[in-house]
Motif scaffolding. Structure first.
Motif, mmCIF file in Angstrom:
data_model
loop_
_atom_site.group_PDB
_atom_site.id
_atom_site.type_symbol
_atom_site.label_atom_id
_atom_site.label_comp_id
_atom_site.label_asym_id
_atom_site.label_seq_id
_atom_site.Cartn_x
_atom_site.Cartn_y
_atom_site.Cartn_z
ATOM 1 N N ILE A 1 0.826 -1.215 0.000
ATOM 2 C CA ILE A 1 0.000 0.000 0.000
ATOM 3 C C ILE A 1 0.858 1.261 0.000
ATOM 4 O O ILE A 1 0.685 2.139 -0.845
ATOM 5 N N ALA A 2 1.831 1.317 0.934
ATOM 6 C CA ALA A 2 2.625 2.540 1.053
ATOM 7 C C ALA A 2 3.434 2.833 -0.217
ATOM 8 O O ALA A 2 3.329 3.942 -0.756
ATOM 9 N N PRO A 3 4.241 1.872 -0.722
ATOM 10 C CA PRO A 3 4.991 2.194 -1.946
ATOM 11 C C PRO A 3 4.095 2.480 -3.152
ATOM 12 O O PRO A 3 4.386 3.369 -3.956
ATOM 13 N N ARG A 4 3.014 1.751 -3.259
ATOM 14 C CA ARG A 4 2.137 1.962 -4.400
ATOM 15 C C ARG A 4 1.444 3.328 -4.309
ATOM 16 O O ARG A 4 1.273 4.024 -5.309
ATOM 17 N N THR A 5 1.058 3.709 -3.077
ATOM 18 C CA THR A 5 0.449 5.025 -2.874
ATOM 19 C C THR A 5 1.413 6.111 -3.341
ATOM 20 O O THR A 5 1.053 7.027 -4.071
ATOM 21 N N ARG A 6 2.668 5.960 -2.924
ATOM 22 C CA ARG A 6 3.690 6.923 -3.316
ATOM 23 C C ARG A 6 3.819 6.963 -4.847
ATOM 24 O O ARG A 6 3.879 8.023 -5.460
ATOM 25 N N GLN A 7 3.858 5.761 -5.432
ATOM 26 C CA GLN A 7 4.042 5.659 -6.880
ATOM 27 C C GLN A 7 2.920 6.376 -7.651
ATOM 28 O O GLN A 7 3.190 7.180 -8.540
ATOM 29 N N VAL A 8 1.670 6.074 -7.262
ATOM 30 C CA VAL A 8 0.572 6.669 -8.041
ATOM 31 C C VAL A 8 0.432 8.173 -7.764
ATOM 32 O O VAL A 8 0.091 8.939 -8.665
ATOM 33 N N LEU A 9 0.743 8.584 -6.523
ATOM 34 C CA LEU A 9 0.652 10.024 -6.240
ATOM 35 C C LEU A 9 1.769 10.785 -6.942
ATOM 36 O O LEU A 9 1.571 11.906 -7.424
ATOM 37 N N ASP A 10 2.956 10.175 -7.017
ATOM 38 C CA ASP A 10 4.053 10.782 -7.773
ATOM 39 C C ASP A 10 3.677 10.937 -9.232
ATOM 40 O O ASP A 10 3.946 11.953 -9.862
ATOM 41 N N MET A 11 3.034 9.896 -9.741
ATOM 42 C CA MET A 11 2.658 9.881 -11.152
ATOM 43 C C MET A 11 1.794 11.089 -11.518
ATOM 44 O O MET A 11 1.915 11.642 -12.592
ATOM 45 N N VAL A 12 0.901 11.493 -10.602
ATOM 46 C CA VAL A 12 0.016 12.623 -10.903
ATOM 47 C C VAL A 12 0.466 13.903 -10.194
ATOM 48 O O VAL A 12 -0.260 14.892 -10.157
ATOM 49 N N GLY A 13 1.678 13.846 -9.614
ATOM 50 C CA GLY A 13 2.241 15.050 -9.007
ATOM 51 C C GLY A 13 1.527 15.536 -7.769
ATOM 52 O O GLY A 13 1.448 16.733 -7.517
ATOM 53 N N LEU A 14 1.024 14.608 -6.963
ATOM 54 C CA LEU A 14 0.301 15.034 -5.757
ATOM 55 C C LEU A 14 0.908 14.494 -4.464
ATOM 56 O O LEU A 14 0.300 14.596 -3.408
ATOM 57 N N TRP A 15 2.112 13.929 -4.552
ATOM 58 C CA TRP A 15 2.694 13.304 -3.355
ATOM 59 C C TRP A 15 2.855 14.310 -2.220
ATOM 60 O O TRP A 15 2.549 14.028 -1.073
ATOM 61 N N ASP A 16 3.272 15.534 -2.565
ATOM 62 C CA ASP A 16 3.489 16.531 -1.504
ATOM 63 C C ASP A 16 2.183 17.060 -0.930
ATOM 64 O O ASP A 16 2.176 17.771 0.058
ATOM 65 N N ARG A 17 1.060 16.698 -1.556
ATOM 66 C CA ARG A 17 -0.229 17.153 -1.032
ATOM 67 C C ARG A 17 -1.010 16.030 -0.366
ATOM 68 O O ARG A 17 -2.194 16.166 -0.106
ATOM 69 N N LYS A 18 -0.339 14.920 -0.085
ATOM 70 C CA LYS A 18 -1.067 13.729 0.362
ATOM 71 C C LYS A 18 -1.799 13.930 1.682
ATOM 72 O O LYS A 18 -2.823 13.304 1.925
ATOM 73 N N ASP A 19 -1.299 14.825 2.538
ATOM 74 C CA ASP A 19 -1.937 15.014 3.842
ATOM 75 C C ASP A 19 -2.953 16.150 3.856
ATOM 76 O O ASP A 19 -3.479 16.499 4.907
ATOM 77 N N ASN A 20 -3.214 16.713 2.675
ATOM 78 C CA ASN A 20 -4.208 17.790 2.617
ATOM 79 C C ASN A 20 -5.606 17.228 2.403
ATOM 80 O O ASN A 20 -5.781 16.237 1.708
ATOM 81 N N LEU A 21 -6.577 17.923 2.990
ATOM 82 C CA LEU A 21 -7.961 17.512 2.762
ATOM 83 C C LEU A 21 -8.307 17.721 1.284
ATOM 84 O O LEU A 21 -7.914 18.715 0.680
ATOM 85 N N VAL A 22 -9.048 16.782 0.741
ATOM 86 C CA VAL A 22 -9.393 16.860 -0.680
ATOM 87 C C VAL A 22 -10.258 18.091 -0.961
ATOM 88 O O VAL A 22 -10.239 18.637 -2.057
ATOM 89 N N SER A 23 -10.963 18.565 0.071
ATOM 90 C CA SER A 23 -11.813 19.750 -0.139
ATOM 91 C C SER A 23 -10.974 20.985 -0.480
ATOM 92 O O SER A 23 -11.508 21.954 -1.010
ATOM 93 N N THR A 24 -9.667 20.947 -0.188
ATOM 94 C CA THR A 24 -8.818 22.094 -0.526
ATOM 95 C C THR A 24 -8.252 21.981 -1.943
ATOM 96 O O THR A 24 -7.522 22.858 -2.388
ATOM 97 N N PHE A 25 -8.557 20.880 -2.645
ATOM 98 C CA PHE A 25 -7.992 20.659 -3.983
ATOM 99 C C PHE A 25 -8.835 21.355 -5.052
ATOM 100 O O PHE A 25 -10.054 21.444 -4.939
ATOM 101 N N SER A 26 -8.156 21.802 -6.116
ATOM 102 C CA SER A 26 -8.868 22.346 -7.275
ATOM 103 C C SER A 26 -9.490 21.198 -8.066
ATOM 104 O O SER A 26 -9.168 20.033 -7.836
#
Lengths: 300, 344
Positions: free
Chosen positions: B129-154
């Motif tokens: 789970i952890a490595p794959r989460t990192r992989q897919v979030l990196d892929m879409v450029g959102l790894w640094d935003r992983k701890d933000n609430l989705v309601s703050t996302f555009s």
């Protein structure tokens, strides 16, 4: 077709290069269902924790009932109460039940919210049994509502209810059962209702009569026949009765007074035992949960 | 899983057709008052990016919902990753990832919590789970935003997160229902960049729907769907070639006279589109000199364009995609009401 072969072959070699993280989903099993139940349950807790306003507002109503209505009516009710028994003590078990009422039903209502905002689809396309989702949701609602009830339970002293460990544990167990059944009831309704406003309106309409008919604010004996009949078909009656029975068991009152204020639920001349009473509530909860599961199993 | 074994046996015969990852035959779907899908057949092979192109209300979303087990077909059959969507729902669900046109994220949770929820529902083994989460979030450029609430996302970030989530359990097929609808042009092109990158990184077949012509160009093959039927199915290039005509647009001093003159001297049917006299001829460049020589109306400007998917759509359905959208608005409203109100 040749181009497709080329595309796929390229994808194959590329995939081999980057596939250092292999995700192989296991065959379906009980463990998977339990994980699903657990995560749905945890989501309820996370959302409750971040929504402190809801936690506070849903305690206002029982607070008003106990301290404002309870105190206000005490002088009037004093003549009917045995010496040394506060009216607040009498209504405390019923108001305690009330403290979980709205939280439980509305936590089930969040599934209507999920439907409106799309998250329900994320759950419905997942390879898990619909039962896991509904059970997780039921347990989640039961947990947060019970937690709410426990906060209210801490105020027992103000209603002159003793802090006795066995009594508190009994009441917590009963709150859990009540919350579970109420959440199941909410889910059953939520499975068919598509708009959050309608859900709110309908449950408000149903929940208050259930509360008033449960004997939370008055004893069940000596009522007119019509009201007596209505109280017996109200499911809440079968949990408020045992809760009051538990509280009065720890008040050291003469048997005659206990008999008058907490007479137990009667069907004709038969006094329904506490176990049977709780059993009725549990069975109703399970039946309503089963209906909810069946509803969510249907596809378009 | 079945697709994988078939692919394995297929490798020893290079020119053999790749196994179909999606195969649909005689599929229909009828709601009380509308026949949304009226008997469609198609196959999507492994590794392909296959697009359903059509106006809103043509039956694209209904087809996706059947393929994803969210709706059941009235008749016909659909197989995804070798499993029947009617009888093997769980197997189909395990093999697919989904990105819907409207968000299905829990905006009260963080990005990572949304992914964890998904991982548990899909039984992704805990160790990955952890490595794959990192992989897919990196892929879409959102790894640094992983701890933000989705309601703050555009809107664009939410769509990217949905793509990441759809990939988390390494599905064989990714369904994208109008993946860029409601997004601004920059965000749209960045979403496409992620989708195209994806094809290089994962062994995945992509099925998408769109009503944007330019996006359909990204597909290996396209099915044009109109009124619940597939009217054409081929590569974008082949489809454009099948139209065979260039589009000529001229600006003139007097459009009405120009149109009449075109009909009279060349036998060409022209009409005013986008403020210019528009018509199609077999080879535009060769036609233009004749046009200047023979047309009496002064021409201010001229443009010749190769057939676009717009023209393809026009030639197969008889209307532009925008005209088609206008006529189905009412149907869509009804369907939208049902989708919100439908029991699922």
């Amino acid at each position: 077709m040749v181009t497709q072969v080329a595309v796929a072959a390229e994808a194959d070699t590329e995939a081999a290069l980057v596939a250092e993280i292999r995700v192989a989903l296991p065959e379906h099993g009980l463990g998977h269902d339990l994980r699903a139940v657990n995560i749905v349950w945890r989501r309820e807790l996370i959302r409750f924790r971040t929504d402190r306003l809801r936690a506070v507002t849903s305690l206002i109503q029982p607070f008003l009932f106990l301290f404002v209505l309870g105190t206000g009516l005490s002088s009037l009710a004093r003549r009917g109460m045995p010496a040394g028994v506060d009216f607040k003590t009498f209504i405390y078990p019923g108001v305690l039940a009330m403290s979980v009422l709205f939280t439980a039903v509305f936590s089930a209502g969040s599934i209507v919210w999920d439907r409106e905002f799309g998250f329900l689809r994320e759950m419905l396309v997942a390879p898990v049994r619909r039962a896991s989702l509904v059970i997780g949701k039921c347990l989640g609602g039961a947990t947060i509502a019970t937690f709410q009830g426990i906060v209210f339970l801490a105020l027992a002293w103000f209603a002159h209810v003793p802090y006795n460990v066995v009594l508190l544990l009994t009441l917590i167990g009963e709150l859990l059962l009540l919350s579970f059944t109420l959440t199941a009831f909410g889910l059953m309704m939520a499975a068919r209702i598509k708009q959050f406003q309608s859900f709110m309106a309908l449950t408000q309409m149903l929940v208050m009569p259930l509360f008033f008919l449960s004997g939370a604010l008055y004893p069940l004996n000596g009522l007119p026949a019509w009201l007596s009949a209505l109280t017996r078909i109200d499911p809440l009656t079968y949990i408020v009765g045992p809760m009051r029975h538990a509280v009065f068991g720890y008040l050291n009152l003469p048997a005659r007074d206990t008999q008058r204020l907490a007479p137990g639920i009667t069907w004709g001349s038969w006094v329904v035992p506490v176990g049977v009473s709780l059993g009725i509530v549990a069975v109703m909860g399970l039946v309503m949960m089963a209906i909810a599961i069946a509803e969510f199993r249907k596809t378009e | 899983m079945m697709a994988a074994t078939q692919a394995g046996t297929g490798s020893d015969a290079g020119d053999r057709l790749l196994p179909a990852v999606i195969s649909v035959s005689s599929l229909t779907k009828r709601y009380e008052d509308v026949e949304a899908v009226r008997g469609i057949d198609f196959e999507v092979v492994r590794g392909e990016t296959f697009g359903f192109l059509g106006p809103n209300g043509a039956g694209k979303t209904t087809t996706i919902k059947i393929l994803c087990t969210l709706a059941s077909a009235t008749s016909g059959s659909a197989k995804v990753a070798g499993h029947d969507t009617r009888t093997e729902q769980d197997e189909v669900r395990r093999n697919i990832g989904l990105v819907f046109q409207d968000t299905t994220l829990d905006t009260y949770l963080t990005a990572e919590q949304n992914l964890r929820f998904h991982a548990a529902l899909y039984a992704v083994p805990k160790a990955v789970i952890a490595p794959r989460t990192r992989q897919v979030l990196d892929m879409v450029g959102l790894w640094d935003r992983k701890d933000n609430l989705v309601s703050t996302f555009s809107g664009g970030m939410q769509r990217r997160l949905e793509i990441a989530r759809g990939l988390l359990h390494a599905p064989h097929v990714l369904f994208l229902d109008e993946p860029t609808v409601g997004l601004d042009p920059q965000t749209r092109s960045s979403i496409w960049k992620y989708i195209n990158d994806l094809k290089g990184r994962e062994d995945i077949t992509i099925f998408l729907t769109t009503h944007y012509m330019d996006e359909a160009e990204n597909c290996d093959r396209i099915a044009i769907i109109d009124h619940g039927k597939i009217v054409a199915i081929d590569t974008p290039e082949a489809l454009k070639a099948s139209v065979g005509k260039d589009r000529v647009q001229i600006q003139t001093a007097d459009d009405a006279t120009a149109i009449a003159a075109l009909a009279e001297s060349f036998g060409i049917e022209a009409a005013v589109h986008d403020g210019a006299v528009t018509f199609s001829v077999a080879s535009g460049e060769e036609f233009v000199p004749r046009l200047f020589a023979e047309l009496t109306v002064p021409i201010r400007s001229v443009s010749v364009s190769r057939p676009s998917l717009d023209d393809v759509f026009m030639s197969y359905t008889g209307s532009t995609i925008r005209d088609a959208e206008a006529s189905v608005t009412d149907v869509m409203r009804r369907r939208a009401a049902r989708w919100r109100g439908g029991r699922r």
